[in-house]
Scaffold this active site. Structure first.
Site, mmCIF file in Angstrom:
data_model
loop_
_atom_site.group_PDB
_atom_site.id
_atom_site.type_symbol
_atom_site.label_atom_id
_atom_site.label_comp_id
_atom_site.label_asym_id
_atom_site.label_seq_id
_atom_site.Cartn_x
_atom_site.Cartn_y
_atom_site.Cartn_z
ATOM 1 N N ARG A 254 -34.899 94.017 -17.998
ATOM 2 C CA ARG A 254 -33.893 92.976 -17.819
ATOM 3 C C ARG A 254 -32.528 93.604 -18.061
ATOM 4 N NH1 ARG A 254 -32.429 91.438 -22.983
ATOM 5 N NH2 ARG A 254 -34.051 91.313 -24.581
ATOM 6 N N HIS A 258 -31.112 88.735 -23.268
ATOM 7 C CA HIS A 258 -32.269 87.835 -23.283
ATOM 8 C C HIS A 258 -31.894 86.462 -22.740
ATOM 9 C CE1 HIS A 258 -36.004 86.014 -24.655
ATOM 10 N NE2 HIS A 258 -35.301 85.102 -25.299
ATOM 11 N N TYR A 267 -28.893 95.822 -30.056
ATOM 12 C CA TYR A 267 -30.197 96.453 -30.247
ATOM 13 C C TYR A 267 -30.599 97.414 -29.122
ATOM 14 C CZ TYR A 267 -31.542 92.489 -27.256
ATOM 15 O OH TYR A 267 -31.624 91.561 -26.248
#
Length: 353
Positions: A254, A258, A267
């Site tokens: 992706r 998110h 992250y």
């Protein structure tokens, strides 16, 4: 897999490397590949527009599938009209390609309807927000279809994070024991929100998990649209012929966060994202089509214009405030309202069904 009765580990293990079609010298399918690309272009524009509408407050949240469009498009196109699609919350694009109205597909994410469409009419189960809970439902429907003698296969979509849920394991176990005509497609995009796959599973691949349940596992390049379509078609044909379930892992990524509420920069490094942008499914398929003379500048411009029309439909549909009826809070809970619901409806001043 060969013989549908085979149960040895060698028969069930996934291929050592992800299955690929693009860049292997394979001859393009002159009708299928351009159609895949058409939906990839529309899908990228769909994701972009939905993300913008979220920033404008028209959607409460949007989990983009940018970078994963090949999985979404191939999943929808692999199905026969009589089959069922069981999507997760990130699979709005798959539902749209399957035939769902693009505005209705965003009703859940707008906070309007939980399912603003008829699942039976389109054979698309409700978009599922709780991780992996749609998988046992897919198994149940597929098993029921087999018992009734219906020529129906269910395709259930889930992310890599969903494979850590108990529903995933229960669904695979029941599917294998019952030899249910169901295919599980895991879109492994590398992260369950902010948790990388290495902290979720120690297996060589998620496709290897199939062995423990007695079903074959397949590993495919999730950014190679023709490869995903080919693998899913094989798995669906096997299930339809009575061979039982298959677990397919599509390795993808992706490119966006998110959801719009997530800061992916906390992250994952920018260099990682940049490396995966070189594997953009649109660019990969588009380049292959151009090499074979199946995509011209004029055709590309026409596809972009079609995608812009889709975006305009989204803007128009989501730019209008929905007409909300408080009675809907009570009309779609129980077939026969409970005394408590009737009392709540009375206090609100509406008539309960």
């Amino acid at each position: 897999m060969g013989d549908a009765e085979a149960r040895s580990a060698d028969d069930l293990l996934p291929e050592p490397e992800p299955h690929r079609v693009l860049g292997t010298g394979a001859e393009p399918e002159p009708e299928t590949w351009p159609e895949l690309y058409r939906h990839l272009v529309r899908g990228r524009r769909y994701n972009t527009q939905a993300t913008v509408l979220t920033r404008q407050g028209r959607l409460a949240v949007y989990p983009s599938s940018t970078g994963q469009e090949a999985c979404q498009v191939a999943a929808a196109l692999a199905l026969e009209p009589r089959d069922w699609l069981f999507p997760s919350y990130r699979d709005t694009l798959a539902a749209v390609v399957r035939g769902l109205d693009p505005v209705a597909a965003l009703g859940l994410l707008r906070g309007d309807w939980h399912t603003g469409y008829d699942p039976r009419a389109l054979r698309i189960a409700p978009l599922c927000t709780p991780l992996a809970t749609q998988l046992p439902h897919a198994v149940g429907l597929a098993h029921a279809a087999r018992l009734r003698g219906d020529d129906v296969v269910a395709l259930a979509l889930v992310g890599d994070g969903g494979t850590s849920e108990g529903d995933f394991h229960e669904a695979l176990n029941f599917a294998a024991v019952w030899r249910a005509p169901v295919v599980f497609l895991v879109q492994n995009n590398g992260y369950a929100i902010s948790v990388p796959l290495a902290k979720q599973s120690a297996a060589p691949s998620l496709a290897h998990k199939a062995v423990g349940y007695g079903m074959p596992g397949r590993l495919v390049d999730g950014n190679d649209a023709p490869a995903v379509l080919s693998v899913l078609r094989q798995a669906l044909a096997r299930a339809r012929a009575g061979g039982g379930p298959t677990l397919v892992e599509a390795l993808t990524y992706r490119l966006e966060a998110h959801t719009n509420a997530d800061d992916a920069g906390r992250y994952r490094p920018d260099a990682e994202v940049a490396a995966w942008q070189d594997r953009d499914p649109l660019a990969l398929l588009g380049a292959e089509l151009r090499r074979h003379g199946l995509l011209t500048d004029d055709r590309e411009a026409a596809l972009r214009a079609e995608a812009d029309d889709l975006a305009a439909t989204l803007r128009a549909g989501l730019g209008t405030e929905p007409a909300l009826d408080p009675a809907d809070l009570f009309a779609h809970v129980f077939a026969t309202p409970t005394p408590q619901l009737r009392e709540q409806a009375r206090r609100l001043g509406v008539a309960s069904a």
